[in-house]
Write a protein that holds these residues in place. Structure first.
Motif, short mmCIF file in Angstrom:
data_model
loop_
_atom_site.label_atom_id
_atom_site.label_comp_id
_atom_site.label_asym_id
_atom_site.label_seq_id
_atom_site.Cartn_x
_atom_site.Cartn_y
_atom_site.Cartn_z
N GLN A 10 -112.34 62.05 -28.14
CA GLN A 10 -113.20 63.23 -28.13
C GLN A 10 -112.48 64.43 -27.52
O GLN A 10 -112.88 65.57 -27.73
N THR A 45 -115.54 62.19 -17.61
CA THR A 45 -114.60 63.26 -17.90
C THR A 45 -114.73 64.40 -16.90
O THR A 45 -113.73 64.96 -16.44
N ASN A 105 -112.41 65.76 -24.65
CA ASN A 105 -113.18 66.66 -23.79
C ASN A 105 -112.43 67.06 -22.53
O ASN A 105 -112.60 68.17 -22.02
#
Length: 267
Positions: free
Chosen positions: A42, A17, A44
């Protein structure tokens, strides 16, 4: 029509990420129009680009499941030309909902096709798994960047990922290529880091990026401020590493547009 690059590795904590955010930001700094698709529940990449996940009402989930037009939900980041299609925790359930859909492996490809003519590069951040969403990302992409951390067990699981890529190349996306292996979390002081670099370069040779992303506190801090490293601290090693990576990607894909002196920045 923009080039679509997935960042994938089913092993967590490899800098996937971080690489998606900072490569995208760096390409935009170099005057390319870039879209980052957050395909990880998630989310992110969404928060790390400066957006509050709690305020995301429509995400890539709705595009995949409800056929929402992705053009309606694109978010503009602080960096001009660097946009985002956000994710949401709801994406966790998407794989189950997609199981009974026709052409379930091509759902993300259909989303990408609706926006690809607006961008030079589309990056897809995937979750640390080899599930259906990751398969969708690889099926939708022209190439894949594989981050490999310079730590023990770095090569563990790469065989499964490469096998998955091979299966997709044979059956779902014959044009899929490996853009390159990206070495991350490098610490020159550690013998282990240097051993991993040597091992990866020995195994994959020309497929390994020259750029190596070093361990850097500023790079680690930047996501908590919702900023790519180049906005948080442009002089940090992490920011310079990813700017070098962006130049290397451009050199590979658009060699004639870069002068020799502009290809690499000394770190």
């Amino acid at each position: 029509m923009g080039k679509v690059i997935a960042l994938a590795n089913q092993k967590g904590g490899v800098g996937k990420t971080t690489s998606a955010i900072n490569l995208g930001a760096s390409l935009a700094i170099l005057d390319k129009k870039v879209l980052l698709i957050d395909a990880d529940p998630q989310a992110n990449a969404t928060s790390g680009t400066g957006f509050d996940i709690k305020k995301v009402k429509t995400s890539i989930y709705e595009c995949l499941i409800d056929d929402v037009d992705p053009n309606r939900i694109i978010l503009n980041s602080e960096i001009k030309g660097f946009d985002l299609i956000p994710s949401h925790i709801d994406l966790v359930g998407a794989e189950i909902e997609m199981l009974n859909m026709n052409e379930r492996e091509y759902m993300l490809k259909k989303v990408v096709e609706k926006v690809s003519d607006k961008y030079d590069y589309i990056l897809i951040d995937t979750s640390p798994s080899l599930g259906l969403i990751t398969v969708n990302a690889l099926t939708a992409s022209d190439s894949v960047i594989i981050p490999v951390q310079c730590e023990y067990f770095a090569l563990e699981g790469l065989g499964k990922l490469l096998n998955t890529i091979n299966i997709i190349q044979k059956g779902l996306n014959t044009d899929l290529e490996i853009e390159g292996f990206l070495l991350t979390m490098y610490d020159a002081r550690l013998r282990l880091s240097n051993q991993v670099v040597e091992e990866v370069q020995k195994h994959f040779q020309q497929m390994v990026f020259d750029t190596i992303v070093q361990r850097n506190i500023r790079l680690s801090e930047a996501p908590s401020f919702g900023k790519p490293a180049i906005l948080y601290d442009a002089d940090s090693k992490g920011a310079i590493n990813y700017l070098n990576l962006a130049r290397e990607v451009l050199q590979k894909n658009e060699a004639t547009t870069l002068k020799q002196k502009d290809k690499v920045i000394d770190s």
